[in-house]
Scaffold this motif. Structure first.
Motif: not given
Length: 150
Positions: A3-12
């Motif tokens: 959402v708008a450049g924010i990752t709620t589930q960050p990847t490795q």
């Protein structure tokens, strides 16, 4: 989810990039540290650890199923949220850094801690035992520092 450049589930990959940016920021601010303590979440890959190890920072993982391993960090987060961040509207990153710096100073030098017999982690060198008790407001009156005036 993104959402708008924010990752709620960050990847490795995202977390590894954030590690690089963290080190770049620390270099420009001339801050040095020797250890990074992290949990065993799957988002922290070998490449994440390698970035810090290349800067001679030892990566220490918390023990698996050790319920109290993060207790100090969790207590700090709870304190800073309840006593400070929930009371302030943060305007930008610079303002957040200022608020956290002020709270950390208050937390270590003025706030009594139950776990250490209502003492402060960094008490003043000289402590007056008599005199008028005064209040010093911090962060616009959100935090109150009480001291004895000479």
């Amino acid at each position: 989810m993104h959402v708008a450049g924010i990752t709620t589930q960050p990847t490795q990959q995202r977390v590894t990039q954030q590690a690089r940016q963290c080190l770049w920021n620390l270099e420009t601010e001339a801050r040095l540290f020797t250890h990074l303590v992290r949990d065993n979440d799957g988002k922290y890959s070998a490449s994440f650890d390698a970035i810090f190890e290349s800067a001679r920072i030892e990566v220490v993982c918390t023990p698996v199923r050790a319920l109290r391993a993060n207790a100090y960090a969790e207590r700090w987060v709870r304190s800073v949220r309840e006593e400070c961040l929930n009371q302030v509207i943060i305007l930008d990153q610079r303002h957040l850094a200022y608020v956290l710096r002020e709270y950390a100073h208050f937390f270590n030098t003025a706030r009594p801690h139950q776990g250490i017999n209502l003492q402060m982690p960094c008490p003043p060198v000289t402590r007056l035992t008599s005199g008028t008790v005064r209040r010093r407001d911090r962060l616009g009156g959100i935090l109150h520092d009480y001291y004895r005036a000479a």
